[in-house]
Motif scaffolding. Structure first.
Motif, short mmCIF file in Angstrom:
data_model
loop_
_atom_site.label_atom_id
_atom_site.label_comp_id
_atom_site.label_asym_id
_atom_site.label_seq_id
_atom_site.Cartn_x
_atom_site.Cartn_y
_atom_site.Cartn_z
N GLY A 115 -38.12 6.15 16.73
CA GLY A 115 -39.20 5.82 17.63
C GLY A 115 -40.47 5.55 16.85
O GLY A 115 -40.51 5.73 15.63
N ARG A 116 -41.52 5.16 17.55
CA ARG A 116 -42.78 4.80 16.89
C ARG A 116 -43.60 5.99 16.43
O ARG A 116 -44.42 5.85 15.54
CB ARG A 116 -43.63 3.95 17.82
N GLY A 117 -43.44 7.12 17.00
CA GLY A 117 -44.21 8.27 16.59
C GLY A 117 -45.36 8.59 17.52
O GLY A 117 -45.91 7.71 18.18
N THR A 118 -45.72 9.86 17.54
CA THR A 118 -46.85 10.33 18.33
C THR A 118 -47.66 11.30 17.47
O THR A 118 -47.10 12.14 16.78
CB THR A 118 -46.36 10.98 19.64
N LEU A 119 -48.98 11.16 17.53
CA LEU A 119 -49.85 11.93 16.64
C LEU A 119 -50.16 13.30 17.23
O LEU A 119 -50.59 13.42 18.38
CB LEU A 119 -51.16 11.17 16.41
#
Length: 124
Positions: A115-119
């Motif tokens: 997935g794109r990632g979450t901060l």
């Protein structure tokens, strides 16, 4: 498999966050799922993983006892409950999927989809 992580944000040290990763595209049940994180200037590191059935879970030493990975195959979603957050947990968190019904990998190169990632930012 397409993966979309969500749930990141800013939290004070000692607080909690719950990350979610929704999957679509292929049979979710056939995949082991993992969470990784990458802090600025550092390599991507393993956080947690779960078998296709949800029976077995694995954690890095740095999060063991504070984080919990789970999955809901009916909802095609994997979760990462993060408690007792520390400033050193600050990173972009990624979910990943590996097509396996066997041994769950713990290194990034063994995962097939990301997935794109979450901060996640933890303030002191």
């Amino acid at each position: 498999v397409q993966l979309q992580a969500s749930g990141g944000g800013l939290v004070q040290a000692g607080g909690s966050l719950r990350l979610s990763c929704a999957a679509s595209g292929r049979t979710f049940n056939n995949y082991a799922l993992g969470w990784f994180r990458q802090a600025p200037g550092k390599e991507r590191e393993f956080v947690a993983a779960i078998t296709w059935s949800g029976t077995n879970t694995y954690y890095s030493d740095s999060v063991k006892g504070r984080f919990a990975i789970s999955r809901d195959n009916a909802k095609n979603t994997v979760y990462l409950q993060m408690n007792g957050l520390k400033p050193e947990d600050t990173a972009v968190y990624y979910c990943a999927a590996d097509y396996t019904l066997g041994v769950v990998p713990t290194t990034p190169d063994q995962y097939d989809y990301w997935g794109r990632g979450t901060l996640v930012t933890v303030s002191s």
